[in-house]
Design an enzyme around this catalytic site. Sequence first.
Site, PDB file in Angstrom:
ATOM      1  CG  ASP A  17      -2.260   0.711   0.990  1.00 41.52           C
ATOM      2  OD1 ASP A  17      -2.229   1.957   1.075  1.00 41.52           O
ATOM      3  OD2 ASP A  17      -3.315   0.086   0.741  1.00 41.52           O
ATOM      4  CG  ASP A  18       0.508   6.058   0.582  1.00 44.09           C
ATOM      5  OD1 ASP A  18       1.564   6.250  -0.048  1.00 44.09           O
ATOM      6  OD2 ASP A  18      -0.330   6.951   0.811  1.00 44.09           O
ATOM      7  CE  LYS A  41      -6.180   1.201  -0.972  1.00 42.04           C
ATOM      8  NZ  LYS A  41      -5.993   0.699   0.410  1.00 42.04           N
ATOM      9  CG  ASP A  55      -6.229   6.225  -1.837  1.00 41.89           C
ATOM     10  OD1 ASP A  55      -7.424   6.526  -1.756  1.00 41.89           O
ATOM     11  OD2 ASP A  55      -5.506   5.969  -0.858  1.00 41.89           O
ATOM     12  CD1 TRP A  98     -11.474   6.252   0.655  1.00 41.22           C
ATOM     13  CD2 TRP A  98     -11.776   8.260  -0.297  1.00 41.22           C
ATOM     14  NE1 TRP A  98     -10.257   6.757   0.352  1.00 41.22           N
ATOM     15  CE2 TRP A  98     -10.398   7.989  -0.219  1.00 41.22           C
ATOM     16  CE3 TRP A  98     -12.209   9.462  -0.850  1.00 41.22           C
ATOM     17  CZ2 TRP A  98      -9.441   8.877  -0.692  1.00 41.22           C
ATOM     18  CZ3 TRP A  98     -11.262  10.349  -1.316  1.00 41.22           C
ATOM     19  CH2 TRP A  98      -9.901  10.064  -1.233  1.00 41.22           C
ATOM     20  CG  ASP A  99     -19.128   7.398  -0.060  1.00 40.47           C
ATOM     21  OD1 ASP A  99     -19.527   6.606   0.817  1.00 40.47           O
ATOM     22  OD2 ASP A  99     -18.944   8.615   0.132  1.00 40.47           O
ATOM     23  NE  ARG A 142     -12.145   1.243   1.216  1.00 42.41           N
ATOM     24  CZ  ARG A 142     -11.114   1.995   1.608  1.00 42.41           C
ATOM     25  NH1 ARG A 142      -9.890   1.696   1.219  1.00 42.41           N
ATOM     26  NH2 ARG A 142     -11.302   3.016   2.417  1.00 42.41           N
ATOM     27  CG  ASP A 175      -9.237   4.989   4.933  1.00 43.35           C
ATOM     28  OD1 ASP A 175      -9.802   4.953   3.828  1.00 43.35           O
ATOM     29  OD2 ASP A 175      -8.070   5.382   5.094  1.00 43.35           O
TER      30      ASP A 175
HETATM   31  C1  GAL Z   1      -6.612   5.982   2.025  1.00 44.08           C
HETATM   32  C2  GAL Z   1      -7.132   4.603   1.666  1.00 44.08           C
HETATM   33  C3  GAL Z   1      -6.476   3.622   2.605  1.00 44.08           C
HETATM   34  C4  GAL Z   1      -4.962   3.682   2.441  1.00 44.08           C
HETATM   35  C5  GAL Z   1      -4.452   5.107   2.610  1.00 44.08           C
HETATM   36  C6  GAL Z   1      -3.008   5.262   2.218  1.00 44.08           C
HETATM   37  O1  GAL Z   1      -7.208   6.938   1.207  1.00 44.08           O
HETATM   38  O2  GAL Z   1      -8.514   4.573   1.778  1.00 44.08           O
HETATM   39  O3  GAL Z   1      -6.962   2.330   2.372  1.00 44.08           O
HETATM   40  O4  GAL Z   1      -4.623   3.197   1.170  1.00 44.08           O
HETATM   41  O5  GAL Z   1      -5.211   6.025   1.841  1.00 44.08           O
HETATM   42  O6  GAL Z   1      -2.541   6.556   2.416  1.00 44.08           O
END
Ligand code: GAL
Length: 532
Positions: free
Chosen positions: A66-67, A152, A154, A197-198, A212, A216
Amino acid sequence: MNMIRCILSGLVMSGLMVAAKDVPVMGWSSWNTYRVNISDSLIMGQADAMVRHGLDSVGYRFINIDDGYFGGRDTATGELLIHPTRFPGGLKPVVDHIHSLGLRAGIYSDAGVSTCGFNWDNDTIARNVGLYGHEIQDCRMFFGDLGFDFIKVDYCGGTARQNKDHLSFDPEERYRIIREAMDATGRGGLLLNVCRWDYPGTWVDEVADSWRMSTDINCSWRSIENIIRQNLYLSAYAERGHNDMDMLEVGRTLTDEEDRTHFGMWCIMSSPLLIGCDMTQLRPETLRLLKNTELIALNQDPLGLQAYVASHDGETYVLVKDVDELYGASRAVALYNPSDSPDTVTLRFSDIDLDGKVRMRDLFEHKDLGSFEDEFSVEVPAHGVRIYRAVGDIRKERSVYEAETAYMTAYQELYNPVAVGTAAYMPDSLCSGGVKAANLGYRPDNDIVWRHVRSEYGGGYELQFAVMSDGDREMYVSVNGGPGTLVKVPDSGSGLSTVSVDADLLPGDNAVRLYNDGAVMPEVDKMELVKK
Ligand code: GAL
């Protein structure tokens, strides 16, 4: 009463078939436990642990970074750089290690200019590392050079409320461009997860493999309950992809009961299952739960369906879906109690269209419970769920089709539906199940469609619609794409009224659509089918 003629083209027919894309992704992702504090050795250690625990043998395959891996962008060449201390050797050795274990590798980016880590986790090195303006270049690197299998994407860089640069883009356009850049790499089978996010809108189905549908997750019952609640009425949009309820918090600090509910509901709602805890430190209970193959089978069922709410009494819910065979006598059922006290939940077999003796198998306990008639009751603890396979002697034709299980073509959750004129599922205690579809009409796609209205033998039916109408309203009813029959709905005052239409249904699947291209429609509670 009007007789609706059923005109069914081959095209409509194929549109009615349930065509699952791939089954939901199963694997692990770094974010929940580590946020941006990741490294090459940490990721490879998690991949090793996945295999050591045999999690791969029950379906967990993806190791998703992930990030946190970003190291900025070369201003001269535009090349994406990798974090110099977290991944000193770059990402290639990590991906190769993951692949050498027989696993698949996932990566993360943003549809805008900078990522969420830059904007929210003070990862200052991650400036300008998003895909915006670098779609082709970054996708070539991720999928061509490095060999990732999943991404993924974002949206912090895409919406002004989330980013320091105050940039805003159109999400549909951004994700379509990204999908095209992925396809342009020439690698088939790449998976795209949209992280907006929605529920973003029905366009997402053409673009992504999962999306998603909530903000979160965090490791609290409030968060788990909130995500389940938001997903209760999205089953119609999961048919060809997956509503992503976010990475699992199982194995962290929830109670064992809450962990079971969390995992069980993610399984029966066909969410991706991405473990989010440290797999090198798994408790035996956590491992047992994550490896519950009877629950995983519901999640990975090839029909690809998400369970829908069959009944809602008090604070508890019964959710159901077909598994193995469409319209067969074997169904997966969840009795879910989100409240803070134990409650007895009654499953009425008529609500899940089963008849005769119904055999119940508890999928948490791996235990056959025997045969029951008419109903089955069990005490479900606070924040609990019980999940069963129910096999009846007879699968009956479904007669009640709630509006909240139907598909609305213009449905989306990114913008206020009243402001943009799209339909919404809304709570209403007068309606069966406590929910109705509202704000319908005024444009062709702002309709409501039950896409799988099943008739075993076909023939004449009365379609009864329970509706609410504030003033005199009109709607059209179309069956299987045939011409619309006008239905006038007089003012129903403060309650519900019923209007009906006669229709010939075909044997098998039928689509029933309510619409009004030019005016507001009545609100819809449900449709009931009465065989003539
Ligand atoms: C959010 C995302 C999380 C994670 C995070 C990383 O926007 O919904 O799942 O990936 O960023 O910064």
